[in-house]
Design a protein around this motif. Structure first.
Motif, PDB file in Angstrom:
ATOM      1  N   LEU A 158     -49.401 -34.086 -11.177  1.00 26.99           N
ATOM      2  CA  LEU A 158     -48.747 -35.195 -10.479  1.00 26.99           C
ATOM      3  C   LEU A 158     -48.137 -36.168 -11.479  1.00 26.99           C
ATOM      4  N   LEU A 159     -48.886 -36.510 -12.515  1.00 26.90           N
ATOM      5  CA  LEU A 159     -48.374 -37.439 -13.515  1.00 26.90           C
ATOM      6  C   LEU A 159     -47.210 -36.836 -14.289  1.00 26.90           C
ATOM      7  N   PHE A 175     -47.687 -39.886  -2.460  1.00 25.56           N
ATOM      8  CA  PHE A 175     -47.026 -38.583  -2.507  1.00 25.56           C
ATOM      9  C   PHE A 175     -48.054 -37.458  -2.613  1.00 25.56           C
ATOM     10  N   ARG A 176     -49.096 -37.654  -3.400  1.00 25.04           N
ATOM     11  CA  ARG A 176     -50.120 -36.607  -3.538  1.00 25.04           C
ATOM     12  C   ARG A 176     -50.724 -36.260  -2.182  1.00 25.04           C
ATOM     13  N   ILE A 247     -41.014 -32.576  -6.145  1.00 26.25           N
ATOM     14  CA  ILE A 247     -42.356 -33.163  -6.120  1.00 26.25           C
ATOM     15  C   ILE A 247     -43.371 -32.141  -5.614  1.00 26.25           C
ATOM     16  N   GLY A 248     -43.005 -31.444  -4.537  1.00 22.08           N
ATOM     17  CA  GLY A 248     -43.932 -30.478  -3.952  1.00 22.08           C
ATOM     18  C   GLY A 248     -44.214 -29.300  -4.861  1.00 22.08           C
ATOM     19  N   ALA A 249     -43.149 -28.663  -5.337  1.00 26.27           N
ATOM     20  CA  ALA A 249     -43.327 -27.489  -6.184  1.00 26.27           C
ATOM     21  C   ALA A 249     -43.912 -27.863  -7.539  1.00 26.27           C
ATOM     22  N   GLY A 250     -43.503 -29.019  -8.063  1.00 19.15           N
ATOM     23  CA  GLY A 250     -43.988 -29.433  -9.367  1.00 19.15           C
ATOM     24  C   GLY A 250     -45.443 -29.852  -9.354  1.00 19.15           C
ATOM     25  N   HIS A 251     -45.949 -30.186  -8.192  1.00 21.48           N
ATOM     26  CA  HIS A 251     -47.340 -30.621  -8.098  1.00 21.48           C
ATOM     27  C   HIS A 251     -48.247 -29.514  -7.598  1.00 21.48           C
ATOM     28  N   GLU A 252     -48.042 -29.062  -6.368  1.00 23.20           N
ATOM     29  CA  GLU A 252     -49.015 -28.197  -5.701  1.00 23.20           C
ATOM     30  C   GLU A 252     -49.227 -26.872  -6.428  1.00 23.20           C
TER      31      GLU A 252
END
Length: 418
Positions: A158-159, A175-176, A247-252
């Motif tokens: 996330l960061l 967002f998380r 955001i979604g792909a880069g995090h989850e």
């Protein structure tokens, strides 16, 4: 418990709670290279489990991800507005675009993930990693378990992605939470709709905030593409949905990669020892995790733009029939991987997986996810060499998602200071 095998050709009902992703994948694989399934809401689709068929379909220009153009049921209004999984086909970004539109949208975000830029992020990723591990140390001498997913695994990606995007700190946790719910497949229509609206409120807030504090980040670049007076400019919806994708792909996906790698390594200490003594590399552990526990178990949806016959399997896919790519099943194909359920960092075929996709929609962030895992894992096990699970592995609760393959929590004991 997994869903029992369907009888007499009836669609296989996918378990929305994802209580046993690999048990379900094995049952689907037993039905052949592709099987008819039913998604929540009664939507029927093909689940593709054979790696060869996946490659042929995903590299075929007659396979689209654009529901607005190539899913007749969606176009004709037959898919309910409150279908819980609607966000996966309704968005307009590089994940769902087709043909020239896909090329245009992917080109706008591609430079952020170039072969030169990703390695340059290593020092920043290492700094974030060690800061989070410093914070974890406060739990080291306590008897109470700590949730490694909440305190480390889910925070690091996330960061990193928020740094790339320039997301203000006050929006990080919101967002998380919202992104996690976007991957959940057991939500009621009401909860899914509320989360959908909440996500877009956050995206609008991000855009408004960044207009007043533009910087050298991806969000600012996308805002410039939105404001540009050219044929390639982003519409407002494309701007929001491109941010949602990143955001979604880069995090989850990265969270689940690190999650599953940690669990595999602590539950297979001989495999961890092979990496630590140099008999295998951390990159080997990452690739074997990607094969053994794909971060995305199933990806929705694709559509033939015309009737397609596959001569190698004898299967036909009609125009507009939804297709799911089942990465969980493909990664454990016994024709490619000997003893496929076994986690083995020395496996010669570990890299023969499709967990980041195939063809035009191959994940732009694949190398970033790999880099984060290759930095996070050795740092974690170097700092906490006595790390152990606080519960038996079979008591870890999977995410309630047949898309996102991870755990709800990873309770661990960090061990005593050495």
């Amino acid at each position: 418990m997994t869903t029992p095998l369907p009888a007499h050709g009836c669609p296989f009902a996918i378990d929305a709670t994802a209580s046993d992703i690999h048990g379900e994948a094995a049952q689907l694989r037993a039905l052949g290279p592709a099987a008819q399934v039913e998604l929540p809401g009664g939507i029927q689709a093909w689940s593709i489990t054979d790696p060869g068929l996946i490659t042929r379909l995903l590299t075929d220009p007659r396979i689209s991800k654009d529901a607005h153009r190539h899913w007749p049921a969606f176009i004709n209004g037959e898919i309910p507005e409150r279908w819980p999984l609607r966000i996966w086909v309704e968005v307009r970004n590089a994940l769902t675009a087709y043909g020239d539109e896909h090329t245009r949208l992917r080109r706008l975000i591609g430079p952020a993930f170039s072969a030169r830029r990703i390695p340059a992020l290593a020092p920043a990723i290492a700094q974030i990693t060690h800061r989070l591990l410093d914070d974890l140390e406060q739990h080291q001498d306590t008897d109470a378990p700590v949730d490694l997913r909440a305190h480390f695994v889910s925070v690091l990606p996330l960061l990193v992605v928020n740094t790339l995007l320039g997301v203000p700190h006050h929006l990080h946790n919101a967002f998380r939470d919202r992104i996690g719910d976007a991957f959940a497949t057991d939500l009621t229509e009401e909860k899914a709709t509320a989360n959908y609206r909440g996500l877009y409120q956050l995206l609008e807030e991000l855009v408004t905030t960044k207009r007043g504090m533009a910087g050298n980040d991806i969000t600012s670049a996308l805002l410039n593409a939105h404001d540009a007076k050219s044929d390639s400019r982003l519409s407002h919806q494309e701007l929001l949905d491109s941010l949602l994708l990143l955001i979604g792909a880069g995090h989850e996906t990265t969270v689940n990669l690190i999650d599953q790698a940690v669990v595999n390594l602590v539950t297979h200490p001989t495999q961890l020892a092979l990496v630590q003594n140099g008999s295998a590399t951390w990159a080997d552990a990452v690739e074997e995790t990607l094969r053994h526990q794909p971060p995305v178990a199933n990806i929705l949806l694709r559509f033939p733009t015309e009737d397609i016959y596959d001569p190698e399997t004898g299967l036909s896919f009609d125009h507009g029939e939804p297709i799911i790519v089942n990465h969980a099943a493909a990664g454990r194909d016994p024709h490619i991987h000997a003893d496929p359920d076994r986690f083995d960092v020395t496996r010669a075929t570990s890299r023969n997986h499709q967990s980041f996709g195939v063809g035009a929609h191959y994940c732009l962030g694949a190398e970033l996810a790999r880099l984060e895992a290759r930095i996070a894992l050795p740092a974690l096990f170097d700092r906490f060499p006595q790390l152990t699970l606080a519960v038996p592995a079979n008591e870890l609760r999977p995410l309630a998602s047949f898309i996102s393959n991870g755990h709800q929590e990873i309770p661990v004991h960090l061990g005593q200071r050495l």
